[in-house]
Design a protein around this motif. Structure first.
Motif, mmCIF file in Angstrom:
data_model
loop_
_atom_site.group_PDB
_atom_site.id
_atom_site.type_symbol
_atom_site.label_atom_id
_atom_site.label_comp_id
_atom_site.label_asym_id
_atom_site.label_seq_id
_atom_site.Cartn_x
_atom_site.Cartn_y
_atom_site.Cartn_z
ATOM 1 N N ASP A 87 0.839 -1.208 0.000
ATOM 2 C CA ASP A 87 0.000 0.000 0.000
ATOM 3 C C ASP A 87 0.866 1.248 0.000
ATOM 4 O OD1 ASP A 87 -2.241 -1.609 0.022
ATOM 5 O OD2 ASP A 87 -2.467 -1.557 2.208
ATOM 6 N N ALA A 88 1.936 1.201 0.823
ATOM 7 C CA ALA A 88 2.823 2.371 0.844
ATOM 8 C C ALA A 88 3.507 2.571 -0.513
ATOM 9 C CB ALA A 88 3.866 2.194 1.956
ATOM 10 N N LEU A 89 3.955 1.457 -1.109
ATOM 11 C CA LEU A 89 4.586 1.569 -2.427
ATOM 12 C C LEU A 89 3.594 2.021 -3.483
ATOM 13 C CD1 LEU A 89 6.832 -1.633 -2.429
ATOM 14 C CD2 LEU A 89 7.587 0.731 -2.280
ATOM 15 N N GLN A 90 2.344 1.561 -3.343
ATOM 16 C CA GLN A 90 1.332 1.998 -4.301
ATOM 17 C C GLN A 90 1.093 3.499 -4.201
ATOM 18 O OE1 GLN A 90 0.084 -0.183 -6.407
ATOM 19 N NE2 GLN A 90 -1.183 1.283 -7.491
ATOM 20 N N ILE A 91 1.075 3.983 -2.956
ATOM 21 C CA ILE A 91 0.905 5.436 -2.777
ATOM 22 C C ILE A 91 2.109 6.178 -3.366
ATOM 23 C CG2 ILE A 91 0.773 7.251 -1.037
ATOM 24 C CD1 ILE A 91 -0.732 5.227 0.747
ATOM 25 N N LEU A 145 4.683 9.210 -7.750
ATOM 26 C CA LEU A 145 5.702 9.295 -8.793
ATOM 27 C C LEU A 145 5.085 9.315 -10.179
ATOM 28 C CD1 LEU A 145 8.373 6.825 -7.376
ATOM 29 C CD2 LEU A 145 8.512 9.304 -7.476
ATOM 30 N N GLU A 146 3.989 8.542 -10.349
ATOM 31 C CA GLU A 146 3.313 8.549 -11.636
ATOM 32 C C GLU A 146 2.734 9.929 -11.941
ATOM 33 O OE1 GLU A 146 0.109 5.788 -11.886
ATOM 34 O OE2 GLU A 146 0.444 5.438 -14.024
ATOM 35 N N GLU A 147 2.158 10.551 -10.922
ATOM 36 C CA GLU A 147 1.638 11.907 -11.116
ATOM 37 C C GLU A 147 2.775 12.874 -11.427
ATOM 38 O OE1 GLU A 147 -1.022 14.995 -11.431
ATOM 39 O OE2 GLU A 147 -1.368 12.826 -11.352
ATOM 40 N N LYS A 148 3.908 12.695 -10.714
ATOM 41 C CA LYS A 148 5.057 13.548 -10.980
ATOM 42 C C LYS A 148 5.576 13.333 -12.394
ATOM 43 C CE LYS A 148 9.608 14.705 -9.073
ATOM 44 N NZ LYS A 148 10.584 14.373 -8.007
ATOM 45 N N LEU A 149 5.604 12.034 -12.824
ATOM 46 C CA LEU A 149 6.040 11.733 -14.191
ATOM 47 C C LEU A 149 5.093 12.351 -15.217
ATOM 48 C CD1 LEU A 149 7.837 10.190 -16.196
ATOM 49 C CD2 LEU A 149 6.368 8.213 -15.871
ATOM 50 N N ARG A 150 3.797 12.276 -14.928
ATOM 51 C CA ARG A 150 2.829 12.868 -15.861
ATOM 52 C C ARG A 150 3.055 14.368 -15.991
ATOM 53 N NH1 ARG A 150 -1.680 15.537 -15.654
ATOM 54 N NH2 ARG A 150 -1.690 15.502 -13.373
ATOM 55 N N ARG A 151 3.237 15.043 -14.818
ATOM 56 C CA ARG A 151 3.484 16.486 -14.876
ATOM 57 C C ARG A 151 4.803 16.787 -15.600
ATOM 58 N NH1 ARG A 151 1.744 16.248 -9.383
ATOM 59 N NH2 ARG A 151 3.917 16.451 -8.708
#
Length: 607
Positions: A164-168, A173-179
Motif C-alpha cells: 500500500d505504501a509503495l502503491q501510494i 511518482l506517476e503523477e510527478k512523471l505525468r506532470r
C-alpha cells in the motif's frame, strides 16, 4: 493432564467394544449352552436312576435269594422289564454321549474362534496405539502449521502494508512523471516553435539577401547594357555568317539573303532571366550533389549493384572451434570472416584462394559466444556471450576495448547502430539495453516481456525477435513499442535487406518469412521439405542484393530460396554432420559460410 485424559478415553472405548462383542456373540451361543446344561442335568438324572435301579436289582436279588420258589413268574416279568429299561437307558446314554461329543466339538470351535477374536483384539489394540501416535504427531504438525500460518499472516499483512505504501509512492511518482512529461512536451513544443521562428527568420534573411544580390546583379547588367559599344559592319556580317554557318554548315553568308545591321544593344545585352536561371541551375545541381553523396545512398547503390553468386559447392570444410559454433559474420569488405563458439573465443579467418586461413583469435569472454557483429568500417567487432556481457575488440591489434555488463541473463544478441557510437543488446532476462560507447554506460533499459533472441537496427528503430513468438518494433527516442507482429513460432533470427525495407524472420514453426516494413505485413513465406529450425538461435540471412535467402536446417542441410520466384533454388546437403546454427553471406556476394552445432564451418561458392 491431557495425556491421562486420552488414556482414559481409549480404555473406556475398549471396554465398550468388549461389551458390545459380548452382547452380539452371546446371543449366538446362548441356546447351545442352554441345551448343553439340560443334557448335563439329564445325564445326572440318568446316573441317579441307574444307581437306584442297581439298588433295586440288588434288593430284588436278595429277596429272590430269600424266597426262590414262590415268586418265579413275578421275577421273570421283572427281569424282562428291567432288561427293557436297561436297553432304553443304554440307548439314551448313547444318545447323550453323542450329543456330549458334538457339544464338546462345538466348544472347541468356539474356543478357537475366541482365540482368533482375541488375536484380532490385540492387533486392533496395536493399530489403535499406532493410530494414537499418528494422531499425536499430526496434532503436533497442526500446531506447527498453525504457528507458521500465523507467521505468514503477519508477514502477509506487513507486505500488504508495504505494498500500500509503495502503491501510494508509485501513484505520487506517476503523477510527478505525468506532470514532468507534460512540462517536457510543453518545452519541446516551445522549442520547436522557437526553432520554426528562427528558421523563418533565417529564410527571410536569406531571401532578402538573395533579392538584394539579384537586384544588384540586374542593376549591373542594366548599366552594362546602357553603355554604347562600337560595332563594325564586319562584325555584323561575321555574326550573320556564324548564324548562317550554324544552319548551312559553311562560314560564308548566303548570297541570296540581304545583310542587315544588328543593334548593338541586342547583341551585347544577354537576357537577364537566362543568367539567373543558369545561376539557379548551378545551385540546384550543387544541392542535388550534396544529397546524392550521402553514405546511405552510396551504400544502397553499392548493395544493389553487387553480383551475387548462388553457392553450389563446398570449397572448404574446417574445424572452427573446440565445440559448438554459434555465430558467423563477414566483415563489410568481405576480407575477414569471424566465428564465435562455446570455447569462449572469437576467431578471425581470411578467405584466400577458396580456403579459410586463421588470422587470429579474440580472447576475454568468460562463456560461450552467441552473436557477432562488425561495425560499418570493419574496424571493431562486437560479440555477445553467455556470461551476461557484451564485448568490443579492435580488429587491427586484437585488443579488448569495452566490456558492457548489466544484464541479469545470457546476452543472446548485440548490434551496432548506424552511427557506430551506440549499440543495442538483447538478453534472456527479457530486457533490451542501449549503450553509449563514448561514456561506456547504459543509456536506456527497456523491459520487453520475453526473452530476446535476435536484434536488427535502422537509424531510429530497433526490431527484436522474442521467445513469445512476437517481433517488436522499438522507437529509440521514445523508449516505447511502435508496433508488434506475432508469428506462429518462437522467433530465432532477424535480418534486413540492403535498403532496409524488408525484414527476414525465422521461427520454430519451420517457416522463413519476409515482412514488408512499409506495410507491416508478411510478403513471402518460405518452407521446404526437410527444412527444420534446429534451435532458438538459428540465424538466417539475405543475400547482399536481397534477391536470395539462405537458411540452415536441423539435419545439416543448407537451403537457398529465390525471393523473386518464391521457390527453393538450391539444397546443399554435403558438408555438415549436425544442425546448422548460423549462415552469413559475404557482402561481395561471392561466398556463403555456415556453422554447425558440431565444431565445423563450411565455405560455399559456385566456383
Amino acid at each position: 493432564m491431557a495425556g491421562r485424559r486420552e488414556e482414559c478415553l481409549w480404555k473406556k472405548h475398549i471396554a465398550e467394544q468388549l461389551k458390545l462383542r459380548d452382547r452380539v456373540q452371546r446371543q449366538a451361543f446362548e441356546e447351545i449352552i442352554h441345551q448343553y446344561n439340560r443334557l448335563l442335568e439329564k445325564s445326572d438324572l440318568h446316573t441317579v436312576l441307574s444307581e437306584r435301579l442297581q439298588t433295586d436289582k440288588y434288593d430284588a436279588q436278595s429277596r429272590h435269594d430269600l424266597s426262590p420258589g414262590s415268586d418265579a413268574s413275578r421275577n421273570d416279568a421283572l427281569h424282562q422289564e428291567m432288561a427293557q429299561m436297561r436297553i432304553k437307558h443304554q440307548e439314551e446314554l448313547t444318545e447323550l454321549h453323542k450329543k456330549r461329543g458334538e457339544l464338546a466339538q462345538s466348544v472347541i470351535e468356539l474356543n478357537n474362534q475366541i482365540q482368533l477374536k482375541d488375536k484380532e483384539i490385540q492387533s486392533n489394540e496395536a493399530k489403535m496405539l499406532e493410530y494414537q501416535q499418528q494422531i499425536s504427531e499430526l496434532q503436533g504438525e497442526c500446531r506447527e502449521l498453525r504457528s507458521q500460518l500465523q507467521d505468514l499472516e503477519r508477514a502477509n499483512q506487513t507486505l500488504k502494508d508495504e505494498y500500500d505504501a509503495l502503491q501510494i509512492t508509485f501513484s505520487a511518482l506517476e503523477e510527478k512523471l505525468r506532470r514532468t512529461t507534460e512540462d517536457n512536451q510543453e518545452l519541446v513544443s516551445r522549442w520547436m516553435a522557437e526553432k520554426a521562428q528562427e528558421a523563418n527568420r533565417l529564410n527571410a534573411e536569406n531571401e532578402k539577401d538573395c533579392r538584394r544580390r539579384q537586384a544588384k546583379l540586374q542593376k549591373e547588367l542594366a548599366d552594362a547594357a546602357k553603355e554604347p559599344l562600337p560595332i563594325d559592319p564586319d562584325d555584323d556580317i561575321e555574326v550573320l555568317s556564324e548564324e548562317g554557318g550554324g544552319k548551312g554548315g559553311t562560314g560564308e553568308a548566303s548570297p541570296n539573303r540581304p545583310l542587315s545591321r544588328t543593334s548593338s544593344n541586342r547583341i551585347s545585352q544577354p537576357p537577364p532571366g537566362g543568367i539567373l536561371d543558369s545561376l539557379s541551375n548551378i545551385f540546384g545541381r550543387r544541392s542535388v550533389n550534396s544529397y546524392g553523396g550521402s553514405p546511405e545512398n552510396t551504400e544502397t547503390a553499392s548493395g544493389a549493384s553487387v553480383e551475387v553468386r548462388v553457392p553450389s559447392t563446398a570449397l572448404h570444410i574446417f574445424d572452427a572451434h573446440d565445440g559448438e559454433v554459434n555465430a558467423v559474420r563477414f566483415s563489410p569488405g568481405s576480407r575477414l570472416l569471424a566465428t564465435g563458439g562455446m570455447d569462449r573465443r572469437v576467431k578471425l579467418w581470411e578467405v584466400v584462394s577458396g580456403r579459410c586461413e586463421q588470422k587470429g583469435a579474440l580472447m576475454g569472454s568468460n562463456a560461450g559466444i552467441t552473436s557477432i557483429e562488425f561495425d560499418s568500417a570493419g574496424s571493431y567487432l562486437l560479440a555477445a556471450s553467455n556470461d551476461f556481457a557484451s564485448r568490443i575488440w579492435t580488429i587491427d591489434d586484437y585488443r579488448l576495448r569495452h566490456t558492457l555488463t548489466g544484464h541479469s541473463g545470457k546476452v543472446l544478441a548485440a548490434r551496432f547502430l548506424l552511427d557506430n557510437a551506440r549499440i543495442v543488446s538483447g538478453s534472456y532476462d527479457r530486457t533490451l539495453k542501449l549503450w553509449d560507447l563514448r561514456s561506456k554506460v547504459c543509456m536506456k533499459t527497456v523491459f520487453a516481456g520475453s526473452s530476446c533472441n535476435d536484434i536488427v537496427c535502422t537509424e531510429q528503430c530497433v526490431m527484436s525477435g522474442h521467445f513469445d513468438k512476437k517481433v517488436r518494433f522499438w522507437d529509440i527516442r521514445a523508449e516505447s513499442i511502435v508496433r508488434e507482429l506475432e508469428l506462429l513460432g518462437r522467433v530465432t533470427s532477424l535480418d534486413l535487406n540492403h535498403d532496409r525495407t524488408e525484414l527476414l524472420t525465422c521461427s520454430r514453426d519451420d517457416l522463413v518469412k519476409i515482412i514488408d516494413l512499409r506495410s507491416n505485413a508478411v510478403r513471402q513465406t518460405f518452407s521446404a521439405q526437410g527444412f527444420k529450425c534446429g534451435s532458438d538461435w538459428t540465424r538466417v540471412t539475405f543475400s547482399p542484393d536481397g534477391s536470395y535467402v539462405a537458411a540452415g536446417s536441423a539435419e545439416g542441410t543448407l537451403f537457398v530460396w529465390n525471393v523473386l520466384t518464391g521457390k527453393l533454388d538450391r539444397t546443399l546437403d554435403k558438408g555438415h554432420g549436425s544442425a546448422v546454427n548460423s549462415v552469413s553471406w559475404s557482402p561481395s556476394g561471392t561466398f556463403v559460410v555456415s556453422v554447425e552445432k558440431g565444431s565445423k564451418a563450411v565455405l560455399w561458392s559456385d566456383m
